[in-house]
Scaffold this active site. Structure first.
Site, PDB file in Angstrom:
ATOM      1  CB  THR A 118      66.563  73.481  56.955  1.00 44.06           C
ATOM      2  OG1 THR A 118      67.106  72.240  56.515  1.00 44.06           O
ATOM      3  CG2 THR A 118      66.001  73.305  58.359  1.00 44.06           C
ATOM      4  CD  GLN A 153      66.747  68.588  56.724  1.00 42.76           C
ATOM      5  OE1 GLN A 153      66.203  68.483  55.620  1.00 42.76           O
ATOM      6  NE2 GLN A 153      68.029  68.321  56.908  1.00 42.76           N
ATOM      7  CG  ASP A 203      68.855  67.582  65.084  1.00 46.41           C
ATOM      8  OD1 ASP A 203      69.259  67.024  66.112  1.00 46.41           O
ATOM      9  OD2 ASP A 203      69.362  67.389  63.963  1.00 46.41           O
ATOM     10  NE  ARG A 223      64.643  59.030  64.845  1.00 46.36           N
ATOM     11  CZ  ARG A 223      65.867  59.163  64.321  1.00 46.36           C
ATOM     12  NH1 ARG A 223      66.006  59.740  63.134  1.00 46.36           N
ATOM     13  NH2 ARG A 223      66.923  58.715  64.960  1.00 46.36           N
ATOM     14  CE1 TYR A 231      70.949  62.135  68.187  1.00 51.06           C
ATOM     15  CE2 TYR A 231      69.552  62.505  66.259  1.00 51.06           C
ATOM     16  CZ  TYR A 231      70.570  61.809  66.887  1.00 51.06           C
ATOM     17  OH  TYR A 231      71.211  60.779  66.227  1.00 51.06           O
ATOM     18  NE  ARG A 265      71.717  65.615  65.827  1.00 44.12           N
ATOM     19  CZ  ARG A 265      71.725  64.856  64.737  1.00 44.12           C
ATOM     20  NH1 ARG A 265      72.607  63.870  64.615  1.00 44.12           N
ATOM     21  NH2 ARG A 265      70.851  65.064  63.762  1.00 44.12           N
ATOM     22  CD1 TRP A 267      73.959  72.157  62.773  1.00 49.11           C
ATOM     23  CD2 TRP A 267      72.546  73.818  63.293  1.00 49.11           C
ATOM     24  NE1 TRP A 267      73.551  72.724  61.594  1.00 49.11           N
ATOM     25  CE2 TRP A 267      72.681  73.745  61.874  1.00 49.11           C
ATOM     26  CE3 TRP A 267      71.705  74.784  63.850  1.00 49.11           C
ATOM     27  CZ2 TRP A 267      72.002  74.619  61.018  1.00 49.11           C
ATOM     28  CZ3 TRP A 267      71.024  75.639  63.003  1.00 49.11           C
ATOM     29  CH2 TRP A 267      71.168  75.558  61.602  1.00 49.11           C
TER      30      TRP A 267
END
Length: 351
Positions: A118, A153, A203, A223, A231, A265, A267
């Site tokens: 990532t 990612q 994210d 999506r 998110y 959210r 991580w």
């Protein structure tokens, strides 16, 4: 970053390509400051942004302005840690005229071995302190719909330097667009984003660094789901760092259906129990795409253990309920842009 004014002398010690010669502007008692021009058509000192950065001496102490003429520049761009005080400036009339782009994804094979991962998939790496990026687009155009990978990612920007400024930029991607990074959990790295645009779905603003996103737009891409279209954030702020992300006077937009996008959210990289994300949406205008329960768990960690709050949100997506912690006015007085960015050196880029 503006170079000091003064007499013009030829740049020495740096081999320059192209038709123009870079110059050093000297002010009495000041260090040398350099201006370099990048143009894809060969009308500048270099045809690639990376070549211009490579020409900057290691451990330089003076401002270096890299003026980038309009065009699309494909290839990874890295401002290494030993080259601070560099400004990348698009010279077009709008940020979309100058584009830095690459298409790597986490699961792709890295020619150097293994996969990119990532953090290694970024199109632009800002590793140096005191870096400014202005009036251009940074993009990762990996097409997750066309290529199936175990890791999709695809980071557009990975910033791990301190005192980094983005002004009037566009940051484009899908999953994990902007990595607000830091070299270790205990290191504080600050990013100030002003009057800019960032988009993605999952994210797409994430990491353990500290960021103020002032004004501008955060756009959530659909999506195609009727319930979960991603998110905005996945903060990993260390519990010992009071400040994570502040969205201040920003507008949240989307092409997703109403009530299908989460604000964020928590991580926890490698299961780090001390990663307690801190995110505050303050004075933000929220579109109808934001869910009434806008925070959710991640990898077995509860969002309620993170530091997620709102203050004075407005718009169709704003609400106050048991699932939306609100910061008090007394506490909000401590959570302003200058406090997030001050650190121990009093940095204040706000203007």
């Amino acid at each position: 970053m503006r170079a000091p004014r003064g007499r013009i002398v030829p740049l020495s010690g740096v081999a320059l390509a192209g038709a123009l010669t870079a110059t050093v502007l000297l002010a009495p008692g000041a260090s040398a400051a350099t201006t370099i021009t990048v143009a894809a058509d060969g009308s500048g000192n270099f045809t690639t942004v990376q070549a211009a950065i490579n020409s900057v001496p290691a451990n330089n102490t003076a401002a270096v302005t890299v003026n980038i003429k309009p065009g699309t520049y494909r290839g990874v761009v890295t401002v290494p840690a030993n080259k601070p005080y560099v400004s990348l400036i698009g010279t077009g009339s709008a940020a979309n005229q100058t584009v830095l782009v690459e298409g790597h994804a986490a699961g792709m094979t890295n020619p150097s071995g293994g996969t990119y991962g990532t953090s290694g998939s970024a199109s632009v790496f800002i590793q140096a302190n005191d870096t400014t990026v202005r009036n251009l687009t940074m993009s990762n155009d990996f097409n997750e719909a066309a290529v199936e990978l175990s890791g999709e990612q695809a980071v557009a920007v990975n910033t791990s330097g301190d005192r980094v400024e983005f002004d009037n930029v566009r940051i484009l991607g899908n999953q994990d667009t902007l990595l607000v990074n830091a070299p270790s959990a205990s290191a504080v790295r600050r990013l100030y984003v002003r009057n800019s645009y960032v988009e993605g779905d999952v994210d797409f603003i994430f990491g353990r660094g500290t960021m103020v996103f002032q004004n501008g737009t955060v756009h959530s891409l659909t999506r195609g789901s009727s319930s979960n279209n991603g998110y905005l954030t996945a903060a990993a702020t260390d519990i010992n760092n009071k400040f994570g992300y502040l969205f201040w006077g920003t507008t949240l937009t989307s092409n997703a259906p109403a009530k299908t996008v989460y604000l964020g959210r928590p991580w926890h990289p490698s299961g780090d129990v001390n990663a307690r994300g801190q995110v505050l949406y303050r004075g933000v205008t929220m579109g109808a795409h934001i869910r009434d329960d806008p925070w959710t768990d991640m990898s077995g960690f509860s969002w309620k253990d993170a530091r997620f709050t709102e203050y004075s949100s407005t718009g169709a997506g704003a609400a106050v309920n048991a699932n939306r912690p609100q910061m008090t006015a007394a506490t909000a007085a401590q959570y302003v842009p200058t406090a997030y960015l001050a650190g121990t050196d009093g940095w204040n880029p706000i203007r």
